[in-house]
Design an enzyme around this catalytic site. Structure first.
Site, short mmCIF file in Angstrom:
data_model
loop_
_atom_site.label_atom_id
_atom_site.label_comp_id
_atom_site.label_asym_id
_atom_site.label_seq_id
_atom_site.Cartn_x
_atom_site.Cartn_y
_atom_site.Cartn_z
CB ALA A 134 -2.82 8.48 1.15
N GLY B 118 0.83 -1.21 0.00
CA GLY B 118 0.00 0.00 0.00
C GLY B 118 0.86 1.25 0.00
N GLY C 137 2.18 2.93 2.40
CA GLY C 137 3.35 2.85 3.27
C GLY C 137 4.43 1.97 2.70
CD GLU D 4 -14.22 11.39 -1.00
OE1 GLU D 4 -13.46 12.36 -0.91
OE2 GLU D 4 -13.83 10.21 -1.01
CG ASP E 4 -4.66 3.16 7.34
OD1 ASP E 4 -4.13 4.28 7.22
OD2 ASP E 4 -5.69 2.81 6.72
#
Lengths: 448, 448
Positions: free
Chosen positions: A330, A25, A27, A182, A311
């Site tokens: 992010a 991801g 990270g 969203e 996360d």
């Protein structure tokens, strides 16, 4: 037949230090990209063969983008990186004493281990909800949701039972964070521009979009002014926002709120929270609030040479500006990844590591066309068109891969002028065992 | 819960003639598009909510395009057409005496019925092969195959058993028609440009692509010169073509050819033939070679006001230039659809129908970059770059939807210059119950 005992990781031996990264991801990707291959052999494990730009996942779920637009094959990202080794395999745990990471198909020793497994949906122990709700965390979730949304309208057009039709036209989104907002805004814009043309036989004044949030405002992490603006935008788009409201239970047919209120709905979208994707071998005392306690170098408390970022990491008290840890978005993951890569470079040279300091570039949330909010540094707050333009720019900018930028941009330009959604495709089977209705529908329609 | 007995088609009553069209493929789409809504109410049934451009399906299977590039939502296609009604539901049969079509959720009377259900994979009764082979006929087939291809290389990189690794690197494509040739060529180009960079650990000199054809040349329907050229291109790309070869059986691990030769392979792609997708209620005597016998107006023999077009129709002796019927490709379906729409317009005016005459615009097949063959009218044959350019132009031209043209074109331009494939994404679950290996892999990897 491929027997798992006939598998092995096939990682070449090395005289360099070996960094094992779990997860590709934001990270993990940024650790790997910033490590010097002259110092390190890098091994990355992931259950997926792609890096995905999760902030745009909701657009896959609402027929705006295809997965390839927001995903980049991990092997492609690292094509030009020497001594990088990707393996599509699940990590089962870590033995920090033996300095080995355990996978389904064998163990691997490491010099440094980076746990970047991110987060997963958090149902707060509500098994009923977990069973029937639609999560929005992975690519298959988004594709499944896309099919579900469209199928609701197809089925609403062929039912004679008004109650059932209503339950097909009620959409409940739980969680007033960016994802929930969203999602709600995006579905509301489909109702405004796309659906009435697609389904002339349906009365869309009867379609309801509920956004359920436990706290007293939407976008809790953002500035109150931004929350207010976002709320106004949601009102304008006809989203019914229910604040200070919690979900009690859901049986796939009826959402029961803690207030006792009931909403008949075939579609409960769960965006109410996440929890760290933990792995075995991390001491229980290093876990707090579902995340892994790390020091200011992202080193996991109580372990040496084992780091957690993104996360999953909870830098409690480590970062003076963020004593309660960093937001699960992010940017912290990216910055922690970059910092950690530099620090590992320091370690092999026996130099001091630098503590991580998060630079908050700001928070953005989009509700719809010309409707967005932005909290930027220096206490600068944007809304409306300016925030919307910023949102578009930032998301294109951070999207990985030239082709993805190109495809997303052309899709957005096309959508801006035509108000269309390109990918209104019901492509199954992308269906959970519990989703009996969809199953039955598929089987009887020979769609599986 | 959505009970099927609570569903109904909800088609408004009409004083116009009602045309019911089963299937939204090339045939059905072109009937509907060419009917005058002042004369007709048009009802279309399909099991999918989109029209797909099947000639490009193999590019979805080989990570070149996403489904949205080659699919257009049917409701979007007919947005501006009055008195058109789409229903996502399976037709179970037709009662030509009662002039009603039966669906899962009720019957509907028709004045004219158009059966445009197309074709499905034909395994010639070989249940073993049917169980384990990968078909390439539907969107889910292509996505499943895409994941399978990529997963083979992922698994080949983590196996220590050379035999298994070899079986993962052997790809057997059965059927030397356009689909088989294009699949083989496309996989060969991936081996040439994409895979070695993605999988530096694998020895791609050991990867084999077999193309198995029963007749004595590839692309049998095309001109012998074109077959020869295509064969040369396949050789150049390192595809092992086996002519006059039939598959005896396949257990998911080993392909056994009629010759007795065995090929260990985890991936058998079935492109060896199709048969009409028949529906109940068509008299047995009207079915020959798996297709429905129609007169020169595409009317099904023995039935009145019931027509069959496209792959399903067998116009035996009806078309002087094609006494043995028309090829099962897009053009005859499109032209029959257009002709039939005009003829139905004639019928309601009690005018004479015009017999269908197929104008063969030519046949195209692409093997790879700058490698294609084309048989054009006036006995004109192209190969190499010219045929390749023609292929690209024709396929963009016939693709439905401006956005699709745009996305496909930009993907192709991108691919032309970068030699990349954008959608190398393993996105499951898209897996058949029989595919035990994939299942086990998914479950153990918690990918499902």
């Amino acid at each position: 037949m491929l027997e798992f005992d006939k598998l092995s990781l096939n990682i070449p031996a090395t005289t360099k230090k070996r960094v094992v990264i779990i997860g590709g991801g934001f990270g993990g990707l940024n650790v790997a990209l910033n490590l010097d291959s002259r110092d390190f052999q890098v091994v990355m494990f992931d259950k997926q063969n792609y890096h995905a730009f999760w902030p745009l996942l909701y657009q896959v779920a609402t027929a705006g983008l295809e997965p390839d637009s927001i995903a980049e094959p991990l092997r492609k990202v690292f094509t030009d990186q020497d001594d990088f080794h990707f393996r599509l395999v699940r990590v089962t745990g870590v033995d920090s004493a033996a300095k080995t990471v355990k996978t389904l198909i064998g163990d691997l020793s490491y010099d440094y281990l980076v746990v970047a497994t991110g987060s997963k949906s958090n149902f707060f122990g509500n098994a009923q909800v977990q069973k029937y709700a639609f999560p929005l965390k992975q690519m298959t979730d988004a594709l499944n949701l896309r099919s579900q949304l469209l199928q609701c309208f197809e089925q609403a057009s062929i039912t004679k039972d008004p109650e059932i039709r209503q339950s097909l036209l009620n959409f409940v989104i739980v969680g007033g964070g960016p994802t929930g907002v969203e999602m709600a805004g995006s579905i509301a814009e489909m109702r405004k521009h796309v659906l009435p043309n697609d389904y002339p036989g349906l009365d869309f004044s009867k379609m309801n979009i509920y956004l359920v949030e436990g706290l007293d405002r939407v976008l809790p992490p953002m500035d109150p002014e931004s929350s207010k603006a976002a709320h106004t935008y949601l009102d304008e788009l006809g989203v019914e926002v229910k604040l200070k409201t919690l979900v009690d239970t859901y049986d796939g047919q009826t959402v029961i709120l803690k207030s006792g209120e009931q909403i008949r709905s075939q579609t409960l979208i769960w965006a109410a929270g996440v929890t760290g994707a933990l792995i075995d071998g991390i001491p229980a005392e290093s876990v707090e609030r579902g995340r892994v306690l790390v020091d200011q170098f992202n080193q996991i408390q109580g372990l040496t040479d084992v780091f957690a970022i993104g996360d999953l990491a909870y830098m409690k008290g480590g970062d003076p500006d963020f004593p309660n840890g960093h937001p699960g978005v992010a940017q912290p993951a990216i910055q922690q990844g970059e910092r950690l890569a530099k620090n590992l470079g320091q370690l092999v040279r026996n130099r001091e590591m630098e503590p991580f300091r998060y630079f908050n570039k700001g928070n953005l949330a989009i509700v719809g066309r010309n409707r967005a909010v932005a909290d930027l540094p220096r206490n600068l707050h944007l809304k409306g068109f300016l925030a919307w333009a910023t949102w578009l720019f930032v998301h294109i900018f951070y999207l990985i891969g030239f082709r993805n930028k190109l495809v997303v941009l052309s899709n957005w330009i096309y959508r801006f002028f035509t108000y269309q959604r390109g990918t209104r495709l019901i492509i199954r089977p992308f269906v959970r065992k519990e989703d009996v209705q969809a199953q039955e529908f598929l089987v009887k329609n020979e769609m599986v």
